[in-house]
Design a protein around this motif. Structure first.
Motif, PDB file in Angstrom:
ATOM      1  N   ILE A  87       8.127  -5.964 -24.274  1.00 20.98           N
ATOM      2  CA  ILE A  87       9.395  -5.409 -24.752  1.00 20.98           C
ATOM      3  C   ILE A  87       9.885  -4.396 -23.729  1.00 20.98           C
ATOM      4  CG2 ILE A  87      10.525  -4.091 -26.583  1.00 20.98           C
ATOM      5  CD1 ILE A  87       8.179  -5.005 -28.439  1.00 20.98           C
ATOM      6  N   VAL A  88      11.064  -4.628 -23.164  1.00 23.02           N
ATOM      7  CA  VAL A  88      11.651  -3.689 -22.209  1.00 23.02           C
ATOM      8  C   VAL A  88      12.919  -3.127 -22.841  1.00 23.02           C
ATOM      9  CG1 VAL A  88      12.463  -3.329 -19.845  1.00 23.02           C
ATOM     10  CG2 VAL A  88      10.764  -5.118 -20.319  1.00 23.02           C
ATOM     11  N   ASP A  89      12.818  -1.910 -23.388  1.00  9.75           N
ATOM     12  CA  ASP A  89      13.937  -1.293 -24.102  1.00  9.75           C
ATOM     13  C   ASP A  89      13.747   0.218 -24.067  1.00  9.75           C
ATOM     14  OD1 ASP A  89      15.696  -0.319 -26.288  1.00  9.75           O
ATOM     15  OD2 ASP A  89      15.933  -2.446 -26.738  1.00  9.75           O
ATOM     16  N   ASP A  90      14.818   0.961 -23.829  1.00  4.79           N
ATOM     17  CA  ASP A  90      14.687   2.417 -23.695  1.00  4.79           C
ATOM     18  C   ASP A  90      14.760   3.148 -25.033  1.00  4.79           C
ATOM     19  OD1 ASP A  90      17.416   1.719 -23.910  1.00  4.79           O
ATOM     20  OD2 ASP A  90      18.024   3.641 -23.064  1.00  4.79           O
ATOM     21  N   GLU A  91      15.028   2.438 -26.127  1.00  2.00           N
ATOM     22  CA  GLU A  91      15.124   3.086 -27.435  1.00  2.00           C
ATOM     23  C   GLU A  91      13.774   3.022 -28.155  1.00  2.00           C
ATOM     24  OE1 GLU A  91      18.748   2.338 -29.799  1.00  2.00           O
ATOM     25  OE2 GLU A  91      19.285   0.900 -28.232  1.00  2.00           O
ATOM     26  N   PRO A  92      13.107   4.187 -28.350  1.00  2.00           N
ATOM     27  CA  PRO A  92      11.784   4.194 -28.986  1.00  2.00           C
ATOM     28  C   PRO A  92      11.776   3.560 -30.368  1.00  2.00           C
ATOM     29  CG  PRO A  92      12.269   6.331 -27.993  1.00  2.00           C
ATOM     30  CD  PRO A  92      13.543   5.534 -27.941  1.00  2.00           C
ATOM     31  N   GLN A  93      12.850   3.771 -31.149  1.00  2.00           N
ATOM     32  CA  GLN A  93      12.865   3.223 -32.514  1.00  2.00           C
ATOM     33  C   GLN A  93      12.966   1.704 -32.501  1.00  2.00           C
ATOM     34  OE1 GLN A  93      15.090   5.162 -31.085  1.00  2.00           O
ATOM     35  NE2 GLN A  93      17.198   4.842 -31.838  1.00  2.00           N
ATOM     36  N   THR A 142      11.783   1.588 -19.205  1.00  8.22           N
ATOM     37  CA  THR A 142      12.750   1.553 -18.108  1.00  8.22           C
ATOM     38  C   THR A 142      12.664   0.210 -17.380  1.00  8.22           C
ATOM     39  OG1 THR A 142      11.218   2.406 -16.428  1.00  8.22           O
ATOM     40  CG2 THR A 142      12.441   4.041 -17.745  1.00  8.22           C
ATOM     41  N   GLY A 143      13.646  -0.052 -16.540  1.00  6.80           N
ATOM     42  CA  GLY A 143      13.635  -1.287 -15.771  1.00  6.80           C
ATOM     43  C   GLY A 143      12.469  -1.348 -14.794  1.00  6.80           C
ATOM     44  N   GLU A 144      12.222  -0.234 -14.096  1.00  8.89           N
ATOM     45  CA  GLU A 144      11.126  -0.218 -13.123  1.00  8.89           C
ATOM     46  C   GLU A 144       9.781  -0.416 -13.818  1.00  8.89           C
ATOM     47  OE1 GLU A 144      10.931  -0.386 -10.048  1.00  8.89           O
ATOM     48  OE2 GLU A 144      12.882   0.221  -9.247  1.00  8.89           O
ATOM     49  N   GLU A 145       9.607   0.245 -14.960  1.00 10.34           N
ATOM     50  CA  GLU A 145       8.362   0.070 -15.715  1.00 10.34           C
ATOM     51  C   GLU A 145       8.246  -1.365 -16.215  1.00 10.34           C
ATOM     52  OE1 GLU A 145       5.975   2.004 -19.546  1.00 10.34           O
ATOM     53  OE2 GLU A 145       7.995   2.711 -19.031  1.00 10.34           O
ATOM     54  N   GLY A 146       9.375  -1.943 -16.606  1.00 13.17           N
ATOM     55  CA  GLY A 146       9.373  -3.329 -17.058  1.00 13.17           C
ATOM     56  C   GLY A 146       8.932  -4.280 -15.962  1.00 13.17           C
ATOM     57  N   LEU A 147       9.426  -4.051 -14.745  1.00 12.62           N
ATOM     58  CA  LEU A 147       9.035  -4.883 -13.606  1.00 12.62           C
ATOM     59  C   LEU A 147       7.539  -4.751 -13.329  1.00 12.62           C
ATOM     60  CD1 LEU A 147      12.067  -4.167 -11.259  1.00 12.62           C
ATOM     61  CD2 LEU A 147      11.540  -6.345 -12.348  1.00 12.62           C
ATOM     62  N   GLN A 148       7.033  -3.526 -13.407  1.00 12.84           N
ATOM     63  CA  GLN A 148       5.604  -3.301 -13.167  1.00 12.84           C
ATOM     64  C   GLN A 148       4.753  -3.969 -14.243  1.00 12.84           C
ATOM     65  OE1 GLN A 148       5.237   0.965 -12.967  1.00 12.84           O
ATOM     66  NE2 GLN A 148       6.508   1.131 -11.121  1.00 12.84           N
ATOM     67  N   GLN A 149       5.158  -3.806 -15.504  1.00 10.08           N
ATOM     68  CA  GLN A 149       4.413  -4.414 -16.607  1.00 10.08           C
ATOM     69  C   GLN A 149       4.454  -5.936 -16.545  1.00 10.08           C
ATOM     70  OE1 GLN A 149       2.620  -3.082 -19.500  1.00 10.08           O
ATOM     71  NE2 GLN A 149       2.464  -1.465 -17.975  1.00 10.08           N
ATOM     72  N   ALA A 150       5.602  -6.483 -16.164  1.00  6.95           N
ATOM     73  CA  ALA A 150       5.723  -7.943 -16.070  1.00  6.95           C
ATOM     74  C   ALA A 150       4.735  -8.494 -15.053  1.00  6.95           C
ATOM     75  CB  ALA A 150       7.148  -8.334 -15.692  1.00  6.95           C
ATOM     76  N   ALA A 151       4.578  -7.788 -13.927  1.00  9.30           N
ATOM     77  CA  ALA A 151       3.651  -8.234 -12.888  1.00  9.30           C
ATOM     78  C   ALA A 151       2.197  -8.017 -13.305  1.00  9.30           C
ATOM     79  CB  ALA A 151       3.939  -7.490 -11.585  1.00  9.30           C
ATOM     80  N   LEU A 152       1.943  -6.928 -14.022  1.00 12.40           N
ATOM     81  CA  LEU A 152       0.576  -6.581 -14.415  1.00 12.40           C
ATOM     82  C   LEU A 152       0.081  -7.425 -15.586  1.00 12.40           C
ATOM     83  CD1 LEU A 152      -1.846  -4.593 -14.084  1.00 12.40           C
ATOM     84  CD2 LEU A 152      -0.700  -3.117 -15.754  1.00 12.40           C
TER      85      LEU A 152
END
Length: 234
Positions: A12-18, A39-49
């Motif tokens: 899940i890549v979304d900036d809203e905690p709720q 965030t987008g950057e975190e999403g890219l990192q998580q997608a690769a990891l």
């Protein structure tokens, strides 16, 4: 739930905690394994990891445009991506779908609908690795090798263009296919959305030949202003 869906990894890549909490709690109840990014950057990192089986991507991220995140993930990953967007403009949906998204859901959304779309996307992704010469959708079968279409055991006579259009929709069953993509794939790069009347005419022909009631289609569904979706296989 089908066995191949249980334990599927969803990012899940979304900036809203709720929103992330709502999605996490609901999807974990369906036995999905959840990973999150704000965030987008975190999403890219998580997608690769994590190498998720499916990604839920919000377009309104604080650091990177969601479409850029989509494009960068698509450079190396074929995982289904469902876009979550507060934007209801048709052009935003079309750009996302043409950019590699498999589906879109407009906020606020029904969790039941979202789960159904996740299941369809996972089934479609799983079928992509299987060489299926014959596609079956209830009483409708499409023999991709012999280019033969049968409905209730009887052959349906299609023109070459009608068959090409049906095949393109059927192999993407469950996914929204944009008008632009259909026009380019069936009629060539010289055609654009301004030629959408071609599409309406041929979709009308197909519905008359395949649907019990062409005014209430069961196979070829319209996504208004965006494109068409062929019914998913149950």
């Amino acid at each position: 739930m089908a066995m191949n869906e249980q334990g599927a990894r969803i990012l899940i890549v979304d900036d809203e905690p709720q929103i992330r909490k709502l999605l996490r709690v609901t999807l974990q109840a369906y036995r999905f394994v959840i990973h999150e990014a704000a965030t987008g950057e975190e999403g890219l990192q998580q997608a690769a990891l994590v190498r998720p089986d499916l990604i839920l991507l919000d377009l309104g991220l604080p650091d990177l445009p969601g479409l850029e995140v989509l494009s960068r993930i698509r450079e190396w990953s074929l995982a289904p991506i469902i876009v979550l967007t507060a934007k209801d403009r048709e052009e935003d949906k079309i750009v996302a779908l043409d950019g590699g998204a498999d589906d879109y859901v407009t906020k606020p959304f029904s969790m039941g609908e979202l789960v159904a779309r996740i299941r369809v996307a996972l089934r479609h992704a799983a079928s992509q690795s299987i060489n299926e010469p014959v596609l079956t959708f209830g009483a409708l079968t499409i023999d991709l090798i012999h280019r033969v279409v049968e409905l209730n055991g009887e052959r349906v006579k299609l023109t070459p263009t009608e068959y090409d259009l049906l095949k393109l929709l059927a192999v993407s069953a469950g996914k929204v296919v944009t008008q632009r993509h259909l026009l380019q794939q069936v009629w060539g790069d010289q055609h654009s959305e301004s030629d959408s009347h071609y599409l309406r005419v041929y979709i009308g022909h197909l519905r008359k030949k395949l649907e019990a009631d062409s005014t209430q289609p069961q196979f070829i569904l319209t996504e208004p202003g965006v494109g068409y979706r062929f019914r998913s296989r149950d």
